[in-house]
Design a protein around this motif. Structure first.
Motif, PDB file in Angstrom:
ATOM      1  N   PRO A  90       0.814  -1.228   0.000  1.00  0.00           N
ATOM      2  CA  PRO A  90       0.000   0.000   0.000  1.00  0.00           C
ATOM      3  C   PRO A  90       0.843   1.271   0.000  1.00  0.00           C
ATOM      4  O   PRO A  90       0.532   2.229  -0.729  1.00  0.00           O
ATOM      5  CB  PRO A  90      -0.829  -0.135   1.282  1.00  0.00           C
ATOM      6  N   ALA A  91       1.908   1.310   0.784  1.00  0.00           N
ATOM      7  CA  ALA A  91       2.769   2.493   0.811  1.00  0.00           C
ATOM      8  C   ALA A  91       3.416   2.728  -0.545  1.00  0.00           C
ATOM      9  O   ALA A  91       3.541   3.873  -1.004  1.00  0.00           O
ATOM     10  CB  ALA A  91       3.841   2.341   1.887  1.00  0.00           C
ATOM     11  N   GLY A  94       0.940   4.330  -2.854  1.00  0.00           N
ATOM     12  CA  GLY A  94       0.806   5.758  -2.585  1.00  0.00           C
ATOM     13  C   GLY A  94       1.949   6.570  -3.166  1.00  0.00           C
ATOM     14  O   GLY A  94       1.733   7.605  -3.798  1.00  0.00           O
ATOM     15  N   GLN A 194      -3.536   4.451  -1.243  1.00  0.00           N
ATOM     16  CA  GLN A 194      -2.922   3.584  -0.238  1.00  0.00           C
ATOM     17  C   GLN A 194      -3.985   2.902   0.616  1.00  0.00           C
ATOM     18  O   GLN A 194      -3.898   1.706   0.907  1.00  0.00           O
ATOM     19  CB  GLN A 194      -1.980   4.409   0.648  1.00  0.00           C
TER      20      GLN A 194
END
Length: 215
Positions: A90-91, A94, A194
């Protein structure tokens, strides 16, 4: 300009991996190397090299005097794979949403279209196209070690993707989640992208927990 040279073992690796991911090779039966070599029209030397690489990818396991077997899927392995994905993916999504070039954004759109086409008419390619879509959303993060880990985890996730999508309705839900994630990513809304990536991975894991404990 770089030239990527694919060896015969590379091609055999892809063919055998597809058989593992699609379930064409059963978990409880030894892999018949003579039959596979004959099917692919190759000697056993590149086949053995490909099988050894697949063992390194945790898709196969070898037993002394018995040969190679497909590694069994398990709830414990799914927990580990998806926990690691949640820790890094997820990071990266982003960061990639903010850093992606126009070319990389076009590549992500194309990956989504290819995934939709596979879901409609080429079911055997869905796991691969799903992997390519997720990689397209993370590669622009410009973090080489992170991408090596994500790509490895995506390969290990493919069989679990096939299992997850088997129940009716899962494909439609996955499409909606992917589309929402892509739109947030294309809008450069890093926080939302994210958040949606984490929710998507978590939802898949929750489904797999139930499925694999019932198998």
């Amino acid at each position: 300009m770089s030239l990527v040279v694919r060896t015969l073992a590379d091609r055999i690796f892809d063919l055998v991996r597809e058989k593992v991911v699609s379930g064409q090779l059963a978990e409880d039966q030894p892999i018949r190397q003579d039959a596979l070599a004959a099917e692919f029209g190759v000697s056993k030397i590149p086949l053995r090299e490909a099988l050894a690489r697949l063992e390194q990818e945790n898709l196969l396991v070898s037993h002394a005097n018995r040969g190679y077997f497909v590694r069994a899927m398990s709830a414990d392995e799914a927990e580990e794979i998806y926990a690691l994905r949640l820790a890094v993916e997820p990071a990266a999504v982003g960061l990639a949403a903010l850093a992606a070039t126009d070319e990389e954004r076009a590549a992500a759109i194309a990956a989504m279209q290819a995934l939709d086409e596979a879901a409609t008419s080429q079911a055997e390619l869905v796991a691969m196209r799903n992997r390519e879509f997720h990689v397209a959303l993370t590669r622009p993060c410009r973090r080489a070690l992170t991408m090596q880990l994500i790509e490895r985890l995506q390969i290990m996730s493919e069989r679990y993707t096939v299992a997850h999508l088997a129940p009716a309705g899962r494909g439609d839900r996955a499409h909606d989640e992917h589309n929402g994630l892509l739109q947030a990513w294309l809008s450069r809304n890093a926080a939302r992208a994210q958040e949606l990536a984490a929710a998507h991975i978590t939802g898949t894991l929750n489904d797999l927990r139930q499925q694999l404990n019932l198998l």
